[in-house]
Design a protein around this motif. Structure first.
Motif, mmCIF file in Angstrom:
data_model
loop_
_atom_site.group_PDB
_atom_site.id
_atom_site.type_symbol
_atom_site.label_atom_id
_atom_site.label_comp_id
_atom_site.label_asym_id
_atom_site.label_seq_id
_atom_site.Cartn_x
_atom_site.Cartn_y
_atom_site.Cartn_z
ATOM 1 N N MET A 79 -5.118 33.706 5.133
ATOM 2 C CA MET A 79 -6.330 33.031 4.651
ATOM 3 C C MET A 79 -7.023 33.799 3.529
ATOM 4 O O MET A 79 -8.115 33.443 3.111
ATOM 5 N N GLU A 80 -6.397 34.862 3.030
ATOM 6 C CA GLU A 80 -6.992 35.591 1.911
ATOM 7 C C GLU A 80 -6.986 34.715 0.672
ATOM 8 O O GLU A 80 -6.073 33.910 0.496
ATOM 9 N N ILE A 99 -7.422 29.101 -4.729
ATOM 10 C CA ILE A 99 -5.978 29.261 -4.547
ATOM 11 C C ILE A 99 -5.365 29.785 -5.843
ATOM 12 O O ILE A 99 -5.606 29.245 -6.918
ATOM 13 N N ASP A 100 -4.563 30.833 -5.732
ATOM 14 C CA ASP A 100 -3.870 31.389 -6.896
ATOM 15 C C ASP A 100 -2.565 30.615 -7.080
ATOM 16 O O ASP A 100 -1.529 30.972 -6.522
ATOM 17 N N ALA A 106 5.981 26.012 -8.577
ATOM 18 C CA ALA A 106 7.288 25.473 -8.187
ATOM 19 C C ALA A 106 7.365 25.201 -6.682
ATOM 20 O O ALA A 106 8.447 25.109 -6.114
ATOM 21 N N THR A 107 6.206 25.093 -6.031
ATOM 22 C CA THR A 107 6.163 24.737 -4.614
ATOM 23 C C THR A 107 5.965 23.231 -4.502
ATOM 24 O O THR A 107 5.075 22.666 -5.140
ATOM 25 N N ASN A 156 -3.713 31.567 1.382
ATOM 26 C CA ASN A 156 -2.736 32.447 0.755
ATOM 27 C C ASN A 156 -1.358 31.793 0.922
ATOM 28 O O ASN A 156 -0.524 32.234 1.706
ATOM 29 N N ARG A 157 -1.153 30.718 0.184
ATOM 30 C CA ARG A 157 -0.008 29.826 0.383
ATOM 31 C C ARG A 157 1.350 30.497 0.285
ATOM 32 O O ARG A 157 2.322 30.043 0.867
ATOM 33 N N GLY A 158 1.441 31.585 -0.477
ATOM 34 C CA GLY A 158 2.728 32.251 -0.646
ATOM 35 C C GLY A 158 3.240 32.912 0.615
ATOM 36 O O GLY A 158 4.442 33.096 0.777
ATOM 37 N N VAL A 159 2.344 33.273 1.537
ATOM 38 C CA VAL A 159 2.752 33.963 2.765
ATOM 39 C C VAL A 159 2.413 33.183 4.033
ATOM 40 O O VAL A 159 2.867 33.539 5.113
#
Length: 160
Positions: free
Chosen positions: A37-38, A107-108, A114-115, A133-136
């Motif tokens: 959630m960062e 959101i970064d 590409a998601t 923190n969508r990447g993780v």
């Protein structure tokens, strides 16, 4: 035991009972054990969960909720992205709900470009949740929509 001693004992016990009851039914502190959630909530932060929100229907899109993780039953914290009947899609890291682009300034997107996901209609009685923190984050993209009944509370304090 004297009357004075009984009063002193009740003065100590009554507040303790009130605090325990409030924790059981109203609010509960919770330590966040993930970085999913960062930057909204850092790993190790202590947040307060408003527990009456879950059954009262206060769960809204955009709220940060605690729920029973469908994979292991532990408490997870994620953001509600869509409610039952809404259609969710992610196109090149950009979120769409019911075909409308949702601005997410926190959101970064460069870390998750590409998601792609969906589109998916959220089933009845369910919510779609994502970590900021969508990447993780492991979230509804992985385990699907979450039953609304699994929500344990709404994060009320601890967001920044």
């Amino acid at each position: 035991m004297s009357t004075r001693a009984l009063r002193g004992l009740s003065a100590a016990i009554v507040p303790l009972i009130v605090i325990l009851a409030a924790r059981a039914w109203l609010v509960e502190p919770f330590t966040v054990s993930s970085d999913s959630m960062e930057p909204a909530i850092d790993e190790g932060s202590v947040v307060l969960l408003y527990k009456l929100a879950a059954p009262s229907g206060l769960v809204r899109r955009g709220a940060v909720v605690a729920f029973a993780d469908p994979e292991d039953g532990n408490t997870a914290i994620k953001r509600v992205i869509a409610l039952e009947g809404q259609v969710v899609a992610i196109r090149d890291a950009e979120l769409y709900v019911d075909g409308q682009h949702i601005r997410e300034p926190s959101i970064d997107h460069s870390r998750i470009d590409a998601t792609y996901f969906g589109p998916m209609t959220v089933p009845a009685g369910m919510i779609f949740v994502l970590g900021d923190n969508r990447g993780v984050s492991i979230d509804s993209r992985d385990y699907g929509a979450v039953p609304s009944a699994a929500v344990r509370g709404i994060v009320m304090i601890g967001l920044h």
